[in-house]
Design an enzyme around this catalytic site. Structure first.
Site, PDB file in Angstrom:
ATOM      1  N   LYS A   1       2.516  -3.986   6.467  1.00  0.00           N
ATOM      2  CA  LYS A   1       2.881  -4.053   5.052  1.00  0.00           C
ATOM      3  C   LYS A   1       4.386  -3.872   4.856  1.00  0.00           C
ATOM      4  CE  LYS A   1      -1.103  -4.928   3.284  1.00  0.00           C
ATOM      5  NZ  LYS A   1      -1.314  -6.212   2.578  1.00  0.00           N
TER       6      LYS A   1
ATOM      7  N   HIS B   1     -13.256   3.213   2.423  1.00  0.00           N
ATOM      8  CA  HIS B   1     -12.346   4.272   2.016  1.00  0.00           C
ATOM      9  C   HIS B   1     -13.145   5.464   1.491  1.00  0.00           C
ATOM     10  CE1 HIS B   1      -9.358   0.881   1.864  1.00  0.00           C
ATOM     11  NE2 HIS B   1      -8.652   1.817   2.447  1.00  0.00           N
TER      12      HIS B   1
ATOM     13  N   TYR C   1      -1.461  -0.695  10.148  1.00  0.00           N
ATOM     14  CA  TYR C   1      -1.579  -1.307   8.816  1.00  0.00           C
ATOM     15  C   TYR C   1      -0.282  -1.124   8.033  1.00  0.00           C
ATOM     16  CZ  TYR C   1      -3.423  -2.269   4.130  1.00  0.00           C
ATOM     17  OH  TYR C   1      -3.635  -2.787   2.869  1.00  0.00           O
TER      18      TYR C   1
ATOM     19  N   SER D   1       0.849  -1.189   0.000  1.00  0.00           N
ATOM     20  CA  SER D   1       0.000   0.000   0.000  1.00  0.00           C
ATOM     21  C   SER D   1       0.885   1.240   0.000  1.00  0.00           C
ATOM     22  CB  SER D   1      -0.889   0.003   1.244  1.00  0.00           C
ATOM     23  OG  SER D   1      -1.505   1.269   1.420  1.00  0.00           O
ATOM     24  N   SER D   2       0.396   2.306  -0.614  1.00  0.00           N
ATOM     25  CA  SER D   2       1.165   3.554  -0.627  1.00  0.00           C
ATOM     26  C   SER D   2       1.251   4.182   0.760  1.00  0.00           C
ATOM     27  CB  SER D   2       0.541   4.554  -1.611  1.00  0.00           C
ATOM     28  OG  SER D   2      -0.805   4.837  -1.261  1.00  0.00           O
ATOM     29  N   CYS D   3       0.446   3.698   1.718  1.00  0.00           N
ATOM     30  CA  CYS D   3       0.493   4.252   3.077  1.00  0.00           C
ATOM     31  C   CYS D   3       1.722   3.790   3.852  1.00  0.00           C
ATOM     32  CB  CYS D   3      -0.782   3.925   3.852  1.00  0.00           C
ATOM     33  SG  CYS D   3      -0.850   2.230   4.449  1.00  0.00           S
TER      34      CYS D   3
END
Length: 309
Positions: free
Chosen positions: A138, A177, A134, A105-107
């Site tokens: 990842k 989201h 989260y 994920s880009s987070c």
């Protein structure tokens, strides 16, 4: 002989899009529903890999949710997603899986970082607190893939997509989201003749979006390439403010009322857009523009999801 493929999380938004595309491309997909295999159990996962021996693994399994759900259930997001990631990667390594594509994920990138975000920004500073659990899960899985690739020359890579949307999305307002939440709010407001729609936050933050069908195509593209990088960004190439998104959806669904921004809710990071230069150099480019994708997305909610709610 066709490759045997495990798509972990094949009932979710990403997994189902990948499943549909790979079925079309004549891959031999091993059916593995959520009820059939608990990916948080190391023993059960290892036993499954030993029996089924997949050649290609795509890890799209995990708990996902919006900003409020992430913030309220940090420990769950950290534990569940770390266990899933570790078990799938470890069993892929032990049972000689030829290629693994792990969905990140880009987070995972820091809260304060140069935009658009390049892969080498990882771990350069602290994470956004609202989804730290989260993100950490990842990062751990990504690093495990990276170490195995470096030491044992395993063909394991992680991909970091921008914010995803599309068929199979979660429209539950408690855990969704931003895009599914906005679509549902505007459609319900129009249906119930409400004069205003409340949007969380200031509306000023900017996000990049990627249609899940484009992501599935990117994953298929990567199965045919020799990738030297350990992890790669995948973005749609366009970013919009939440206010712009709200205005676009308002127009698509023909909602006549006003938009009200509730600044009591957190915004998250001010801008998040990924630098997709690596995968573009390899030859992949997104095909679905957000404005076109949103029209289909709103229609999907109205015709397929709303009647069942």
């Amino acid at each position: 002989m066709s490759q045997k493929v495990l798509i972990a999380g094949q009932e979710g938004m990403v997994g189902s899009a990948v499943y549909k595309l790979f079925k079309k491309k004549k891959f031999k997909i091993i059916d593995c529903k959520r009820k059939d295999l608990d990916f948080t159990s190391q023993k059960i996962v290892d036993k499954w890999f030993k029996k089924n021996k997949p050649d290609l693994v795509i890890n799209a399994a995990g708990r996902v949710g919006g900003i409020l759900d992430n913030y309220k259930f940090q420990s769950d997001y950290l534990y569940i997603n770390t266990m899933i990631g570790m078990n799938i990667v470890n069993s892929s390594f032990k049972h000689n899986v030829k290629r693994l594509i792990n969905l990140g994920s880009s987070c995972i990138y820091p809260k304060v970082v140069k935009q658009p975000i390049s892969e080498n920004s990882l771990l350069s500073s602290s994470l956004e607190k609202t989804n730290e659990g989260y993100a950490l899960s990842k990062i751990v899985t990504l690093k495990y893939c990276q170490y195995l690739k470096q030491k044992y020359k395993k063909n394991f890579i992680s991909i970091q997509p921008a914010n995803l949307y599309g068929i199979g999305d979660n429209f539950d307002l408690k855990s969704s989201h931003v895009l599914p939440a906005l679509v549902k709010k505007f459609v319900l407001a129009k249906t119930n003749n409400k004069k205003t729609v409340e949007v969380w936050g200031t509306g000023k933050v900017r996000r990049e979006f990627l249609n899940v069908e484009d992501l599935a195509e990117a994953i298929y593209f990567l199965t045919k390439k020799k990738i030297n990088n350990s992890y790669i960004n995948i973005g749609g190439g366009e970013d919009f403010s939440i206010q712009q998104l709200a205005e676009m959806i308002k127009k698509i669904v023909n909602y006549p009322g006003k938009i009200v921004f509730n600044k009591k809710y957190p915004d998250g990071v001010k801008v998040r857009k990924v630098n997709s230069a690596i995968i573009k150099r390899l030859g992949w480019h997104p095909k679905i523009k957000l404005k076109e994708g949103l029209v289909k997305y709103c229609d999907y909610y109205l015709k397929k999801i709303m009647p069942k709610e």
